[in-house]
Write a protein that holds these residues in place. Structure first.
Motif, PDB file in Angstrom:
ATOM      1  N   PHE A  37      -2.881  -1.390   3.502  1.00 40.01           N
ATOM      2  CA  PHE A  37      -4.258  -1.801   3.295  1.00 40.01           C
ATOM      3  C   PHE A  37      -4.839  -2.205   4.634  1.00 40.01           C
ATOM      4  O   PHE A  37      -4.111  -2.483   5.584  1.00 40.01           O
ATOM      5  N   ARG A  45     -10.492  -6.390   1.334  1.00 36.38           N
ATOM      6  CA  ARG A  45      -9.359  -5.559   1.684  1.00 36.38           C
ATOM      7  C   ARG A  45      -9.541  -4.166   1.090  1.00 36.38           C
ATOM      8  O   ARG A  45      -9.962  -4.018  -0.050  1.00 36.38           O
ATOM      9  N   PHE A  47      -7.856  -0.314   0.306  1.00 38.82           N
ATOM     10  CA  PHE A  47      -6.656   0.503   0.164  1.00 38.82           C
ATOM     11  C   PHE A  47      -6.686   1.651   1.163  1.00 38.82           C
ATOM     12  O   PHE A  47      -7.740   2.269   1.379  1.00 38.82           O
TER      13      PHE A  47
END
Length: 118
Positions: A37, A45, A47
């Motif tokens: 991430f 955050r 992916f």
């Protein structure tokens, strides 16, 4: 006790490459998912990529498809993120993670800074 230590970040020019590493201390099961991430200060955050520890099948976020490759070395308990053709918008703090599924992560690395200059 599971611990993740990620490394390999740095400063690179646009178009360059970096390889991030994440060494895992503790048991990793075939069903576990290892992920990467990224997160900029004050932002959510995001992916980046993930792979199933046993089978090795992987998924990627659209912005990195074709440029980033996630892989794992079972003997070394290590997962890698090869990042090619880096862009300034890839600049972030990258964290590796270990979880039970693609959306369920239980352990995190401390993060490694990636900075891409234009």
């Amino acid at each position: 006790q599971v611990q993740l230590v990620d490394s390999g970040g740095g400063l690179v020019q646009a178009g360059g490459s970096l390889r991030l590493s994440c060494v895992v201390t503790g048991r990793i099961y075939s069903s576990n998912v290892m992920g990467w991430f990224r997160q900029a200060p004050g932002k959510e955050r995001q992916f980046v990529a993930a792979t199933r520890w046993g089978a090795g099948n992987s998924v990627y976020a659209d912005p990195v498809k074709g440029r980033f490759t996630i892989s794992r070395d079972k003997a070394a308990n290590t997962v890698y993120l090869q990042m090619n053709n880096l862009k300034p918008e890839d600049s972030d703090i990258y964290h590796c993670s270990l979880g039970r599924g693609i959306s369920e992560y239980d352990y995190w690395g401390q993060g490694t800074q990636v900075t891409v200059s234009s």
